[in-house]
Design a protein around this motif. Structure first.
Motif, PDB file in Angstrom:
ATOM      1  N   GLY A  73       1.426   1.773  -5.912  1.00  0.00           N
ATOM      2  CA  GLY A  73       2.536   2.672  -5.566  1.00  0.00           C
ATOM      3  C   GLY A  73       3.212   3.236  -6.802  1.00  0.00           C
ATOM      4  N   GLY A  74       4.430   3.653  -6.632  1.00  0.00           N
ATOM      5  CA  GLY A  74       5.185   4.295  -7.707  1.00  0.00           C
ATOM      6  C   GLY A  74       5.851   3.287  -8.636  1.00  0.00           C
ATOM      7  N   HIS A  92      -3.155   5.837 -17.611  1.00  0.00           N
ATOM      8  CA  HIS A  92      -3.788   5.942 -16.291  1.00  0.00           C
ATOM      9  C   HIS A  92      -5.093   6.739 -16.371  1.00  0.00           C
ATOM     10  N   ILE A  97      -5.886   1.424  -9.099  1.00  0.00           N
ATOM     11  CA  ILE A  97      -6.234   1.516 -10.527  1.00  0.00           C
ATOM     12  C   ILE A  97      -5.091   0.876 -11.297  1.00  0.00           C
ATOM     13  N   THR A 112       1.682   5.534   0.602  1.00  0.00           N
ATOM     14  CA  THR A 112       1.545   6.514   1.679  1.00  0.00           C
ATOM     15  C   THR A 112       0.479   7.557   1.356  1.00  0.00           C
ATOM     16  N   GLY A 147       0.143   1.757 -10.747  1.00  0.00           N
ATOM     17  CA  GLY A 147       1.328   2.609 -10.686  1.00  0.00           C
ATOM     18  C   GLY A 147       1.036   4.085 -10.853  1.00  0.00           C
ATOM     19  N   GLU A 194       5.051  13.884 -12.283  1.00  0.00           N
ATOM     20  CA  GLU A 194       3.949  13.656 -11.346  1.00  0.00           C
ATOM     21  C   GLU A 194       4.314  14.355 -10.035  1.00  0.00           C
ATOM     22  N   ALA A 218       0.830  -1.210   0.000  1.00  0.00           N
ATOM     23  CA  ALA A 218       0.000   0.000   0.000  1.00  0.00           C
ATOM     24  C   ALA A 218       0.863   1.259   0.000  1.00  0.00           C
TER      25      ALA A 218
HETATM   26  P1  NAD Z   1       6.064   4.320  -3.230  1.00  0.00           P
HETATM   27  O1  NAD Z   1       6.308   3.626  -4.522  1.00  0.00           O
HETATM   28  O2  NAD Z   1       7.154   5.098  -2.618  1.00  0.00           O
HETATM   29  O3  NAD Z   1       5.589   3.260  -2.120  1.00  0.00           O
HETATM   30  C1  NAD Z   1       4.478   2.397  -2.329  1.00  0.00           C
HETATM   31  C2  NAD Z   1       4.694   1.105  -1.545  1.00  0.00           C
HETATM   32  O4  NAD Z   1       5.690   0.329  -2.205  1.00  0.00           O
HETATM   33  C3  NAD Z   1       5.193   1.307  -0.130  1.00  0.00           C
HETATM   34  O5  NAD Z   1       4.572   0.368   0.714  1.00  0.00           O
HETATM   35  C4  NAD Z   1       6.686   1.058  -0.225  1.00  0.00           C
HETATM   36  O6  NAD Z   1       7.213   0.572   0.977  1.00  0.00           O
HETATM   37  C5  NAD Z   1       6.760  -0.002  -1.315  1.00  0.00           C
HETATM   38  N1  NAD Z   1       7.964   0.020  -2.150  1.00  0.00           N
HETATM   39  C6  NAD Z   1       8.519   1.091  -2.741  1.00  0.00           C
HETATM   40  N2  NAD Z   1       9.559   0.710  -3.519  1.00  0.00           N
HETATM   41  C7  NAD Z   1       9.642  -0.644  -3.417  1.00  0.00           C
HETATM   42  C8  NAD Z   1      10.507  -1.645  -3.972  1.00  0.00           C
HETATM   43  N3  NAD Z   1      11.490  -1.342  -4.790  1.00  0.00           N
HETATM   44  N4  NAD Z   1      10.275  -2.950  -3.641  1.00  0.00           N
HETATM   45  C9  NAD Z   1       9.259  -3.281  -2.818  1.00  0.00           C
HETATM   46  N5  NAD Z   1       8.420  -2.370  -2.264  1.00  0.00           N
HETATM   47  C10 NAD Z   1       8.619  -1.078  -2.553  1.00  0.00           C
HETATM   48  O7  NAD Z   1       4.783   5.250  -3.506  1.00  0.00           O
HETATM   49  P2  NAD Z   1       4.045   6.274  -2.526  1.00  0.00           P
HETATM   50  O8  NAD Z   1       4.828   7.529  -2.441  1.00  0.00           O
HETATM   51  O9  NAD Z   1       3.641   5.601  -1.294  1.00  0.00           O
HETATM   52  O10 NAD Z   1       2.732   6.539  -3.369  1.00  0.00           O
HETATM   53  C11 NAD Z   1       2.687   7.442  -4.428  1.00  0.00           C
HETATM   54  C12 NAD Z   1       2.814   6.765  -5.764  1.00  0.00           C
HETATM   55  O11 NAD Z   1       1.873   5.715  -5.905  1.00  0.00           O
HETATM   56  C13 NAD Z   1       2.539   7.729  -6.895  1.00  0.00           C
HETATM   57  O12 NAD Z   1       3.387   7.461  -7.965  1.00  0.00           O
HETATM   58  C14 NAD Z   1       1.093   7.424  -7.245  1.00  0.00           C
HETATM   59  O13 NAD Z   1       0.720   7.774  -8.555  1.00  0.00           O
HETATM   60  C15 NAD Z   1       1.054   5.935  -7.062  1.00  0.00           C
HETATM   61  N6  NAD Z   1      -0.300   5.477  -6.784  1.00  0.00           N
HETATM   62  C16 NAD Z   1      -0.971   4.834  -7.764  1.00  0.00           C
HETATM   63  C17 NAD Z   1      -2.265   4.417  -7.532  1.00  0.00           C
HETATM   64  C18 NAD Z   1      -3.055   3.726  -8.592  1.00  0.00           C
HETATM   65  O14 NAD Z   1      -4.156   3.287  -8.297  1.00  0.00           O
HETATM   66  N7  NAD Z   1      -2.576   3.582  -9.810  1.00  0.00           N
HETATM   67  C19 NAD Z   1      -2.885   4.663  -6.316  1.00  0.00           C
HETATM   68  C20 NAD Z   1      -2.144   5.319  -5.317  1.00  0.00           C
HETATM   69  C21 NAD Z   1      -0.839   5.721  -5.558  1.00  0.00           C
END
Ligand code: NAD
Length: 491
Positions: free
Chosen positions: A240-241, A416, A462, A159, A259, A386, A157
């Motif tokens: 996530g990202g 997206h 999504i 942040t 993503g 972004e 999940a």
């Molecule tokens: P993030 O990628 O920093 O972290 C997301 C999750 O992934 C966290 O739990 C983190 O601990 C884990 N993580 C990060 N890098 C990892 C790796 N290399 N290996 C394993 N786990 C890893 O993202 P964030 O800052 O928490 O969220 C923002 C990003 O998420 C933005 O890019 C946003 O567009 C995207 N997002 C997309 C959706 C969607 O539905 N498409 C929804 C919410 C957020």
């Protein structure tokens, strides 16, 4: 490491005790009771779980989730429906706690918007009704396809939507007969785990098993990586990202990945400009723009660009001049890249209020100002990044053809989200086809595509890279076909 129920109970009691002391758990949530022995269908492979679903290590969490899932599939569908109703209710009862803790812990976004986002997922995430069987009958008998659970799902999940993701994923996954082990973002673990513990309480109050929703007390990237490889996990659902999406897609497991995005808002000369400005202002400022679907850049045809800016300012946007824009870029971008590439943002400013960001460059704006607007050229780094903050670039283009072309390019082919404000059916149709996005909104804020003030169910996962779009219960299932040869016809 194997741990016993008493140790888990003590850890959960400490976590919840702290949350209660700090006032983050509502009075609706009772103090944790001593765990009852689990009526096991079969003995767990590794270890046992606590009553609130929060574990000190991955093996214990997966083992407990496995026991819970086996109990879930033995329970009636009616019990499952009651569990989901209770899950919705406990979130509605704790909206303020979740929203406040999310802002306090992560430092991102706005309390009022988080109330709306959490309410949305609690009420509009589909439940068991999302799983529809398919049947064929004919001379050769009957074939039935039903949606079966995967078992234990591993979910990661973000942040930016720390409780919203837990809520919509858990409702959909449990509706589909699964249990789930979450790895929260380390900087959102308290609010994520609050949602997890609330769900455990709700499920048990409705007669459901323990540990259908599990999480880790001290999550980390290493845990997230271990989750991706864990033999007890059959499906990954990752939000996530780009880094985490890439890791999940390389994990060798079936992965549903959600993503990043960079949603453009195109405005043409036929648009109702007051409405377009209102919608873009509302969409791009939702939770200070940290939501992946929120408008990240405006592309306006020259004929209406000035009038659109006036309307945006009427809504409350503060427009920067060129030198202020340059100053701000030095603050919010750590490294500026050219067109076609994301620049590196300074995370310190992610999700902050517009007036706080403005203050950093010496501009005093009222706290009601929610958007920083800056007109830039099409090559400006912000157009291609972004930014996840309420600083919105506007690019003036010749005509709709140039607008659609730029929208396509700066969305990076993520597929997206995108939006257009227009009354010209051909423009709307053409852009929808060119963008090929999971969410395409015409004449509304992008959040209408999440069902917030728009029709249809919601999800905050999504999955554009893997193609599921807004993920609901049906996506968390395996299709299974059962054939009855010859003998069954009712006509
Ligand atoms: P993030 O990628 O920093 O972290 C997301 C999750 O992934 C966290 O739990 C983190 O601990 C884990 N993580 C990060 N890098 C990892 C790796 N290399 N290996 C394993 N786990 C890893 O993202 P964030 O800052 O928490 O969220 C923002 C990003 O998420 C933005 O890019 C946003 O567009 C995207 N997002 C997309 C959706 C969607 O539905 N498409 C929804 C919410 C957020």
């Amino acid at each position: 490491m194997a741990i016993d129920e008493q140790q888990i109970s003590s850890i959960v009691s400490q976590v919840l005790g702290r949350l209660q002391q700090e006032g983050v758990i509502g009075s609706q949530v009772a103090a944790p009771s001593a765990p009852q022995p689990i009526a096991r269908i079969q003995p767990p492979a590794v270890s046992v779980g606590g009553s609130d679903g929060i574990f000190p290590d991955l093996d214990s969490a997966v083992a407990a989730a496995r026991v819970g899932q086996k109990q879930l599939v033995e329970a009636t569908l009616d019990t499952r429906k009651q569990m989901i109703a209770a899950m919705r209710q406990i979130i509605l009862d704790n909206l303020e706690n979740l929203a406040r803790l999310a802002v306090d812990e992560t430092g991102l976004g706005r309390y009022e918007d988080k109330l709306n986002k959490n309410r949305l997922v609690a009420t509009k995430t589909p439940g068991v009704e999302d799983l529809q069987p398919i049947a064929w009958t004919g001379d050769d008998g009957m074939t039935l396809v039903e949606r079966a659970p995967w078992g234990v799902i591993g979910a990661i999940a973000p942040t930016t939507n720390p409780s919203e993701t837990i809520i919509c994923n858990s409702i959909g996954m449990i509706a589909a007969g699964n249990s789930v082990v979450f790895c929260p973002h380390p900087s959102a673990k308290r609010v994520t785990n609050l949602a997890v513990s609330l769900f455990n309480r709700a499920i048990q109050s409705a007669g459901g098993p323990k540990n259908l929703v599990c999480s880790l007390a001290e999550p980390s990237i290493e845990y997230a990586q271990a989750l991706m490889k864990h033999p007890g996990i059959r499906l990954l659902v990752v939000t996530g990202g780009p880094g985490v999406v890439k890791a999940a897609m390389n994990s060798g497991k079936k992965a549903i990945c959600a993503g990043p995005g960079n949603p453009p808002a195109v405005v043409d000369e036929t648009a109702d400009l007051a409405a377009a400005a209102r919608h873009i202002y509302a969409g791009a400022t939702l939770d200070n723009n940290i939501v992946c679907i929120a408008e990240k850049e405006i592309i306006a045809v020259a004929a209406i660009a000035d009038r659109l800016k006036e309307e945006l300012k009427r809504c409350g946007a503060y427009e920067l001049n060129a030198s202020q824009t340059e100053r701000l870029m030095k603050v919010i971008l750590l490294k500026q890249n050219g067109p076609g590439e994301e620049s590196e943002i300074n995370k310190k400013w992610v999700g902050k209020d517009a007036h706080v960001i403005l203050r950093e460059i010496g501009v005093e704006a009222p706290s009601t100002c929610r958007m920083v607007l800056c007109e830039v050229n099409r090559n400006h780094p912000l157009v291609w990044t972004e930014q996840l903050m309420p600083v919105i670039p506007l690019v003036r283009v010749r005509d709709i053809d140039e607008a659609i072309e730029l929208a396509r390019d700066c969305e990076h082919g993520y597929g997206h989200t995108a939006t257009i404000h227009s009354k010209h059916v051909d423009h709307m149709h053409r852009m929808a086809r060119v963008m090929d996005t999971c969410i395409f909104v015409k004449n509304g804020p992008t959040f209408a595509g999440l069902g917030l003030g728009g029709e249809g169910p919601t999800s905050f996962t999504i999955a554009h890279p893997t193609g599921e779009g807004l993920t609901t219960a049906q996506h968390f299932t395996r299709l299974r076909r059962c054939v009855l040869k010859d003998s069954f016809r009712i006509v």
